[in-house]
Design a protein around this motif. Structure first.
Motif, PDB file in Angstrom:
ATOM      1  N   GLY A  47       0.782  -1.229   0.000  1.00  0.00           N
ATOM      2  CA  GLY A  47       0.000   0.000   0.000  1.00  0.00           C
ATOM      3  C   GLY A  47       0.813   1.277   0.000  1.00  0.00           C
ATOM      4  O   GLY A  47       0.261   2.354   0.226  1.00  0.00           O
ATOM      5  N   LEU A  48       2.119   1.218  -0.249  1.00  0.00           N
ATOM      6  CA  LEU A  48       2.942   2.421  -0.301  1.00  0.00           C
ATOM      7  C   LEU A  48       2.937   2.989  -1.718  1.00  0.00           C
ATOM      8  O   LEU A  48       3.155   2.235  -2.685  1.00  0.00           O
ATOM      9  N   ASP A  49       2.698   4.293  -1.847  1.00  0.00           N
ATOM     10  CA  ASP A  49       2.791   4.887  -3.175  1.00  0.00           C
ATOM     11  C   ASP A  49       4.256   5.004  -3.575  1.00  0.00           C
ATOM     12  O   ASP A  49       5.167   4.794  -2.768  1.00  0.00           O
ATOM     13  N   ASP A  50       4.505   5.355  -4.832  1.00  0.00           N
ATOM     14  CA  ASP A  50       5.870   5.374  -5.345  1.00  0.00           C
ATOM     15  C   ASP A  50       6.762   6.338  -4.570  1.00  0.00           C
ATOM     16  O   ASP A  50       7.923   6.042  -4.291  1.00  0.00           O
ATOM     17  N   ARG A  51       6.217   7.526  -4.208  1.00  0.00           N
ATOM     18  CA  ARG A  51       7.037   8.517  -3.503  1.00  0.00           C
ATOM     19  C   ARG A  51       7.439   8.006  -2.118  1.00  0.00           C
ATOM     20  O   ARG A  51       8.619   8.096  -1.728  1.00  0.00           O
ATOM     21  N   THR A  52       6.475   7.463  -1.373  1.00  0.00           N
ATOM     22  CA  THR A  52       6.772   6.963  -0.031  1.00  0.00           C
ATOM     23  C   THR A  52       7.742   5.795  -0.082  1.00  0.00           C
ATOM     24  O   THR A  52       8.679   5.702   0.731  1.00  0.00           O
ATOM     25  N   LEU A  53       7.547   4.914  -1.054  1.00  0.00           N
ATOM     26  CA  LEU A  53       8.449   3.775  -1.194  1.00  0.00           C
ATOM     27  C   LEU A  53       9.863   4.245  -1.534  1.00  0.00           C
ATOM     28  O   LEU A  53      10.853   3.724  -0.998  1.00  0.00           O
ATOM     29  N   HIS A  54       9.958   5.253  -2.398  1.00  0.00           N
ATOM     30  CA  HIS A  54      11.269   5.796  -2.755  1.00  0.00           C
ATOM     31  C   HIS A  54      11.949   6.412  -1.536  1.00  0.00           C
ATOM     32  O   HIS A  54      13.148   6.200  -1.311  1.00  0.00           O
TER      33      HIS A  54
ATOM     34  N   GLU B 107       9.998 -11.321   5.476  1.00  0.00           N
ATOM     35  CA  GLU B 107       9.922 -11.758   6.870  1.00  0.00           C
ATOM     36  C   GLU B 107       8.999 -10.851   7.683  1.00  0.00           C
ATOM     37  O   GLU B 107       8.512 -11.238   8.739  1.00  0.00           O
ATOM     38  N   ALA B 108       8.808  -9.612   7.207  1.00  0.00           N
ATOM     39  CA  ALA B 108       7.923  -8.651   7.861  1.00  0.00           C
ATOM     40  C   ALA B 108       7.350  -7.731   6.795  1.00  0.00           C
ATOM     41  O   ALA B 108       7.900  -7.618   5.692  1.00  0.00           O
ATOM     42  N   LEU B 109       6.257  -7.059   7.135  1.00  0.00           N
ATOM     43  CA  LEU B 109       5.577  -6.200   6.177  1.00  0.00           C
ATOM     44  C   LEU B 109       5.697  -4.740   6.585  1.00  0.00           C
ATOM     45  O   LEU B 109       5.743  -4.410   7.771  1.00  0.00           O
ATOM     46  N   LEU B 110       5.745  -3.854   5.592  1.00  0.00           N
ATOM     47  CA  LEU B 110       5.692  -2.410   5.786  1.00  0.00           C
ATOM     48  C   LEU B 110       4.401  -1.926   5.136  1.00  0.00           C
ATOM     49  O   LEU B 110       4.241  -2.040   3.924  1.00  0.00           O
ATOM     50  N   VAL B 111       3.479  -1.401   5.948  1.00  0.00           N
ATOM     51  CA  VAL B 111       2.128  -1.119   5.479  1.00  0.00           C
ATOM     52  C   VAL B 111       1.792   0.355   5.671  1.00  0.00           C
ATOM     53  O   VAL B 111       2.021   0.915   6.749  1.00  0.00           O
ATOM     54  N   ASP B 112       1.265   0.988   4.616  1.00  0.00           N
ATOM     55  CA  ASP B 112       0.715   2.338   4.734  1.00  0.00           C
ATOM     56  C   ASP B 112      -0.784   2.191   4.976  1.00  0.00           C
ATOM     57  O   ASP B 112      -1.547   1.914   4.059  1.00  0.00           O
TER      58      ASP B 112
END
Length: 396
Positions: free
Chosen positions: A16-23, A47-52
């Motif tokens: 759920g991360l947009d391109d800017r946040t992921l960058h 192994e773990a998730l990063l969720v917006d």
């Protein structure tokens, strides 16, 4: 003998991360978060998730993650959130570096425990890579571990690895040093020194967290848990205090006296720790096996008293190093050579003991017996030289 291995590079799956946040997060992992985690292309391999959670897609996938990605703990980014699962860590937006670092450390610890548990179910119990001695009633509060014993493997995962240098070639020594004043360590050290010299409890209000120095109780209170303190020690303090994921803010630090009744209350709080133990740990987390700028590895040093090893983070060979430095003054290079161990282990112990006030730097003279007697005025000259060295090394 098999040992549970601490996760070195945590594999994160972004949801759920947009391109800017992921960058921006990838940039963070190349900077303050380097050597801690990596974003994998396929979240099913993570192994773990990063969720917006503010992203509708992220919210939907987070709600369904136990079906899509079973058993994966999560770092949740959001402006506000309620009702998170126990295996999720919330990071409030805009995400700050120290919050992200602390979240990564918690994820690494959680994944390490999960991996060890799964392995234990299939194999006989193994000796842990690090032994944690927890507090008992009436001793150290639960927020701070009383002691942790690191073997060589755990030390590398915990503080990194540095190769030995040629003790006879000062041109190789440049990477051995760090400047405590650039880190949280320098600020805490100076504030504690001032509080201890005056006997007055002090509160330091920083853009990061509040810190109280309580000399009468021999305690330091930090409004943070151990993972947050460790994360804050890993990068220069102005970055911890000022830099957020998307930019920087101006900062100010204030110092004020603490009333006696408030100091007593803070000393009994679970975020208060014995001053020596906390100064020791902060120095270890900051130095990572380096020594403070201005202290030479070829200068003889002496351990003034035996550390309380039941209350501090115990690095590899710490007891052998302490025994040698209590027996006779030695240079750090000589200690490593005499014990047949890596220099980094000696430097780590020295930096921690120095920060805790347990080290005396000797005059710059050979440790072996001098064949010819000194002239009568020599003892006074040595005394003046030592006094000058100590004054120059005082962090005030």
């Amino acid at each position: 003998m098999n040992k549970p291995a601490e996760v070195e590079l945590l594999k994160l799956g972004a949801i759920g991360l947009d391109d800017r946040t992921l960058h921006l997060f990838r940039l963070f992992l190349r900077g303050p978060g380097s050597n801690r985690a990596v974003i994998v292309a396929d979240p099913s391999q993570a192994e773990a998730l990063l969720v917006d959670l503010d992203n509708p897609e992220g919210k939907r996938l987070y709600a369904a993650r136990q079906q899509i990605h079973p058993g994966r703990p999560s770092i949740v980014l959001a402006l506000a959130v309620q009702g998170l699962d126990p295996d999720s860590v919330f990071v409030k937006k805009p995400a700050r570096s120290e919050d992200l670092l602390a979240a990564l450390e918690k994820m690494r610890a959680l994944v390490t425990r999960t991996n060890a548990s799964e392995k234990d179910q299939a194999t006989p119990a193994a000796k842990p890579a690090m032994k944690v001695v927890t507090a008992t009633q009436g001793t150290e509060p639960r927020t701070h571990k009383v002691a942790m014993l690191l073997d060589e493997q755990a030390f590398g995962a915990y503080l990194g690895r540095r190769d030995d240098v040629d003790a006879h070639d000062p041109s190789q020594w440049g990477d051995l040093y760090y400047q405590p004043d650039e880190y949280l360590q320098g600020m805490v050290h100076k504030a504690w020194e001032r509080a201890e010299n005056t006997g007055i409890a002090l509160r330091v209000q920083t853009p990061w967290k509040a810190i109280a120095l309580l000399p009468q109780q021999r305690k330091i209170w930090v409004d943070a848990d151990e993972a947050q303190i460790r994360a804050a020690c890993s990068i220069p303090f102005h970055k911890v205090a000022n830099i957020e994921l998307g930019g920087a803010n101006p900062s100010r630090t204030s110092l004020m006296e603490v009333a006696a009744d408030e100091a007593q209350l803070l000393a009994g709080h679970d975020k208060a720790a014995a001053s020596t133990a906390l100064l020791w740990k902060i120095a270890l987390w900051t130095s990572k096996g380096r020594i403070p700028q201005g202290l030479a590895p070829d200068r003889p040093v002496r351990l003034t008293r035996w550390p309380n090893f039941t209350r501090v983070l115990i690095t590899p060979h710490a007891l052998r190093i302490a025994a040698l430095l209590r027996h006779r003054p030695c240079s750090l290079f000589d200690v490593a050579q005499a014990l047949g161990i890596r220099q980094q282990f000696v430097f780590a112990f020295f930096s921690a003991a120095w920060a805790a006030g347990l080290i005396e730097v000797m005059p710059d003279t050979p440790t072996a017996p001098i064949p010819h007697p000194d002239p009568p005025e020599q003892p006074e000259r040595k005394k003046s030289l030592l006094k000058s060295i100590l004054q120059r090394l005082r962090m005030s």
